[in-house]
Design a protein around this motif. Structure first.
Motif, PDB file in Angstrom:
ATOM      1  N   THR A   1     -16.790  -5.413   2.633  1.00  0.00           N
ATOM      2  CA  THR A   1     -16.761  -6.290   3.204  1.00  0.00           C
ATOM      3  C   THR A   1     -17.166  -7.565   3.860  1.00  0.00           C
ATOM      4  OG1 THR A   1     -14.211  -4.928   3.156  1.00  0.00           O
ATOM      5  CG2 THR A   1     -14.086  -8.242   3.847  1.00  0.00           C
TER       6      THR A   1
ATOM      7  N   LEU B   1     -16.408  -1.761   8.147  1.00  0.00           N
ATOM      8  CA  LEU B   1     -15.984  -2.209   6.779  1.00  0.00           C
ATOM      9  C   LEU B   1     -17.114  -3.121   6.728  1.00  0.00           C
ATOM     10  CD1 LEU B   1     -12.086  -2.810   7.726  1.00  0.00           C
ATOM     11  CD2 LEU B   1     -13.183  -1.742   5.643  1.00  0.00           C
TER      12      LEU B   1
ATOM     13  N   SER C   1      -9.075   6.329  -0.465  1.00  0.00           N
ATOM     14  CA  SER C   1      -9.475   4.393  -1.084  1.00  0.00           C
ATOM     15  C   SER C   1     -10.674   4.858  -2.678  1.00  0.00           C
ATOM     16  CB  SER C   1      -9.785   4.056  -0.282  1.00  0.00           C
ATOM     17  OG  SER C   1     -10.957   4.155   0.339  1.00  0.00           O
TER      18      SER C   1
ATOM     19  N   GLY D   1      -9.471   0.371  -6.528  1.00  0.00           N
ATOM     20  CA  GLY D   1      -8.773   0.032  -5.286  1.00  0.00           C
ATOM     21  C   GLY D   1      -7.247   1.172  -6.308  1.00  0.00           C
TER      22      GLY D   1
ATOM     23  N   THR E   1     -11.459   0.806   9.725  1.00  0.00           N
ATOM     24  CA  THR E   1     -10.843   0.615   8.814  1.00  0.00           C
ATOM     25  C   THR E   1     -10.466   1.361  10.336  1.00  0.00           C
ATOM     26  OG1 THR E   1     -11.896   2.675   9.098  1.00  0.00           O
ATOM     27  CG2 THR E   1     -11.635   1.871   7.519  1.00  0.00           C
TER      28      THR E   1
ATOM     29  N   THR F   1      -6.722  -1.015   4.823  1.00  0.00           N
ATOM     30  CA  THR F   1      -6.688   0.220   6.175  1.00  0.00           C
ATOM     31  C   THR F   1      -7.301  -0.821   7.548  1.00  0.00           C
ATOM     32  OG1 THR F   1      -8.928   0.122   5.341  1.00  0.00           O
ATOM     33  CG2 THR F   1      -8.244   1.746   4.633  1.00  0.00           C
ATOM     34  N   ILE F   2      -7.687  -2.055   7.739  1.00  0.00           N
ATOM     35  CA  ILE F   2      -8.676  -2.235   8.618  1.00  0.00           C
ATOM     36  C   ILE F   2      -7.533  -2.604   9.714  1.00  0.00           C
ATOM     37  CG2 ILE F   2      -7.930  -4.883   8.145  1.00  0.00           C
ATOM     38  CD1 ILE F   2     -10.080  -6.020   9.007  1.00  0.00           C
TER      39      ILE F   2
ATOM     40  N   TRP G   1     -13.081 -11.747  -1.945  1.00  0.00           N
ATOM     41  CA  TRP G   1     -12.882 -10.295  -1.170  1.00  0.00           C
ATOM     42  C   TRP G   1     -11.535 -10.311  -0.884  1.00  0.00           C
ATOM     43  CZ3 TRP G   1     -10.663 -10.956   4.028  1.00  0.00           C
ATOM     44  CH2 TRP G   1     -11.904 -11.939   4.820  1.00  0.00           C
ATOM     45  N   THR G   2     -10.924  -9.124  -0.461  1.00  0.00           N
ATOM     46  CA  THR G   2     -10.080  -9.240  -0.399  1.00  0.00           C
ATOM     47  C   THR G   2      -9.413  -8.367   0.986  1.00  0.00           C
ATOM     48  OG1 THR G   2      -8.769  -7.272  -1.702  1.00  0.00           O
ATOM     49  CG2 THR G   2      -8.460  -8.401  -2.712  1.00  0.00           C
TER      50      THR G   2
ATOM     51  N   GLU H   1       0.931  -1.453   0.278  1.00  0.00           N
ATOM     52  CA  GLU H   1      -0.393   0.380  -0.255  1.00  0.00           C
ATOM     53  C   GLU H   1       0.515   1.080  -0.403  1.00  0.00           C
ATOM     54  OE1 GLU H   1      -3.156  -0.265   0.282  1.00  0.00           O
ATOM     55  OE2 GLU H   1      -3.391  -2.196  -0.371  1.00  0.00           O
TER      56      GLU H   1
ATOM     57  N   PRO I   1      -9.256  -5.765   3.297  1.00  0.00           N
ATOM     58  CA  PRO I   1      -8.694  -3.664   3.137  1.00  0.00           C
ATOM     59  C   PRO I   1      -7.713  -3.862   4.064  1.00  0.00           C
ATOM     60  CG  PRO I   1     -11.172  -4.340   4.243  1.00  0.00           C
ATOM     61  CD  PRO I   1      -9.877  -5.956   4.233  1.00  0.00           C
TER      62      PRO I   1
END
Length: 636
Positions: free
Chosen positions: A598, A595, A245, A249, A589, A613-614, A608-609, A148, A611
């Protein structure tokens, strides 16, 4: 009596005169002659012929005009148990020293510097040192994964990175060196210089020829009595780029200019937040987010306040009384934080026992923003604090509140669930999906009439076309907020959800925010989130996730039945809420936003991937386990 309506009408009747008057709050090296140029930029530019320096306005002018010995910045770390205080004179000395180090590394006007820092005073000092030189800073949230960070490096193309050896979370130390070294290795753009602040909890190994030790380099600049004056820049030059964000993506680099940003923040502190120069203001956010930029670093200092920079959590560092301790210790008059922080405090201390332990005599106002403030959380805070609780709403893109209950102009009546009325510069409307206005009280797309006011983004970093397509193309003549809401007969805005959180149940558009409002009314519920799950008959049906208050030991099935009945009673059978899932925690986040997207993908068995920022990836596993317990089988 509130002066709001008078002030708002004065803006509406003559916007340029209004902002010309507000510009008098700022020191200019060349004052603006033209207030707005409608032909410049994408939708026009503010103060196009003016020049200024943001660091001068935030620090130097206060040193010269009697505030040299006033506290400017207090770093309070609940994790290390330490407090560091800087007067305006001391803060200026730190900024000048770091500016000298940056200057020696070849950083000057227009160059970009990435700041990848934990919540330490040096993060604010780094931002102001860049501003002093006329350089552009881009703060990346400390602890973001290497990939990121690399994505942002490649987009921003910085000449230098300012970072630290580690970040601190309750009970753990996060080494930063593997993250920034990994990002530099991955990134196509090669960074020339890395300035590293060594923290005693864990040191980093410096790379010869690339890395500079922050402490020794700034100490030498001080001993050499280096003097780095503020560099005058155009009001329309960028002060910073802050990534948010993007739906593709690929992060969007929100650009903030110098002049408009100075004017709107200077105006907001007293008129909107009701805080006077010399008072202590605390925004309990992170410098990696827009709240940290606007209301930890810039606005309080521009206004001559004392700003609190806090390293800790609302609960767990060490307990649910941490916020009250900080307010009491530093004589804070106003706190700005996210609703999720208060939901966490309420969940741990539902009776407010910790509030009674601290002296909050001089504390005046609590401001909430960041995500929707449910009425039950506001009422709980009002009852415990016996102070006004003000919800307000804005975005990374806007840099300052869009709607607010302007305490400084005289408070308006509070309407629970509403973040107030539009501030000067903002003309809000509700449109249907075809771009037509809807009647008052009807749910639709929340938009703002162009031009956007000073301080709002003029574009995205090196991406004018993406700016147009993301924000301006869908509703010509308007800025698309991507929020859904209503405006009532009194002009109050109600933000119900992001537009992608509106669910379609058997052809009926329903707001998940309205359902969450009902769920939060249940006395056993500390926090909640509602998502729309795919349904073969109705298209979507709501699913509620609830975190229960500490000490609740009633059967979950009883609580579920009561919640379903409550929603049916308040919203109607049309809501079709039949599933309520108790969870230990909600995935969020690091800035406290739930979220939901998600969670929805997990419930719908979609790919799903994780996040970027989690806050804690383990929470999504807990959600999966809870869903399996209800017969819903996620893919993983």
């Amino acid at each position: 009596m509130s002066r709001y309506h008078q002030v708002y009408e004065s803006w509406k009747s003559d916007p340029e005169a209004f902002w010309r008057d507000a510009a008098n709050l700022v020191d200019w090296t060349r004052p603006p002659q033209q207030i707005f140029d409608a032909d410049a930029g994408i939708y026009g530019r503010w103060f196009p012929d003016a020049t200024c320096n943001t660091c001068w306005n935030a620090v130097d002018r206060h040193v010269e005009r009697g505030r040299a010995d006033q506290l400017a910045l207090i770093h309070d770390s609940a994790i290390t148990g330490t407090v560091r205080k800087f007067t305006y004179a001391e803060l200026k000395a730190e900024i000048v020293a770091l500016a000298a180090v940056l200057s020696d590394a070849g950083i000057g006007r227009g160059d970009l510097v990435v700041i990848y820092m934990p919540m330490v005073a040096e993060a604010a000092i780094a931002m102001l040192a860049c501003a002093r030189l006329g350089a552009v800073h881009s703060v990346v949230f400390g602890g973001f994964a290497a990939r990121e960070l690399a994505t942002r490096i490649d987009d921003a193309r910085p000449k230098a990175i300012i970072t630290a050896s580690c970040g601190l979370e309750p009970g753990r130390t996060i080494p930063y060196q593997p993250l920034y070294d990994g990002a530099i290795d991955i990134a196509k753009h090669k960074v020339e210089t890395v300035i590293v602040l060594q923290r005693e909890q864990q040191a980093a190994d410096l790379t010869p020829g690339r890395d500079i030790d922050y402490a020794s380099a700034t100490a030498k600049a001080k001993s050499d009595a280096r003097d780095i004056p503020c560099v005058s820049v155009n009001a329309t030059d960028p002060l910073y780029v802050l990534y948010t964000s993007g739906t593709t993506g690929q992060p969007k680099g929100v650009v903030r200019d110098n002049g408009g940003h100075l004017v709107v923040l200077a105006w907001s502190m007293e008129n909107e937040f009701g805080v006077k120069p010399g008072e202590a203001f605390w925004a309990a956010s992170d410098v990696g987010w827009v709240v940290g930029h606007s209301y930890i670093v810039y606005a309080p200092l521009i206004h001559g306040c004392t700003s609190i920079l806090f390293e800790g959590k609302p609960v767990g560092t060490p307990d649910a009384g941490t916020y009250w301790r900080v307010i009491s210790d530093h004589d804070v008059v106003a706190l700005f934080t996210a609703p999720t922080a208060f939901r966490a405090i309420k969940g741990q201390d539902p009776k407010g026992e910790f509030v009674k332990k601290y002296d909050l005599t001089n504390f005046r106002t609590l401001f909430l923003a960041g995500e929707r403030a449910d009425p039950e959380t506001i009422k709980w805070a009002e009852n415990q604090l016996q102070k006004p609780v003000i919800d307000h709403w804005w975005q990374t893109e806007t840099g300052a509140p869009i709607t607010q209950n302007p305490v400084g102009l005289g408070s308006l009546p509070v309407k629970y669930g509403s973040p107030g009325v539009p501030m000067p510069g903002w003309q809000m409307e509700i449109l249907d999906d075809s771009g037509h206005p809807v009647p008052r009280g009807t749910l639709g797309n929340v938009v703002a009439k162009l031009p956007l006011p000073p301080g709002s983004l003029p574009t995205l970093w090196h991406a004018d076309e993406r700016f147009k397509s993301a924000y301006l193309a869908e509703f010509p003549g308007y800025y698309k907020t991507a929020d859904a809401g209503i405006i009532d007969e009194d002009g109050y805005l109600f933000i119900m959800s992001r537009t992608d959180d509106i669910i379609n149940v058997a052809g009926h558009r329903l707001s998940t925010g309205a359902m969450e409002e009902v769920l939060s009314e249940h006395p056993d519920v500390a926090e909640c989130a509602v998502i729309g799950m795919a349904d073969p008959m109705k298209g979507q049906v709501p699913c509620g996730f609830v975190v229960l208050n500490a000490g609740v030991d009633r059967p979950a099935a009883d609580i579920e039945r009561e919640i379903i009945a409550l929603v049916r009673n308040r919203i109607g059978a049309i809501a079709a809420l039949k599933t309520v899932v108790p969870v230990k925690r909600l995935p969020k986040t690091r800035s406290g936003k739930i979220l939901r997207a998600t969670m929805q993908k997990i419930a719908d068995r979609e790919e799903w991937t994780m996040p970027a920022t989690i806050d804690d990836p383990a929470i999504l596993e807990e959600v999966e386990v809870a869903l399996r317990g209800r017969g819903i089988r996620p893919l993983r």
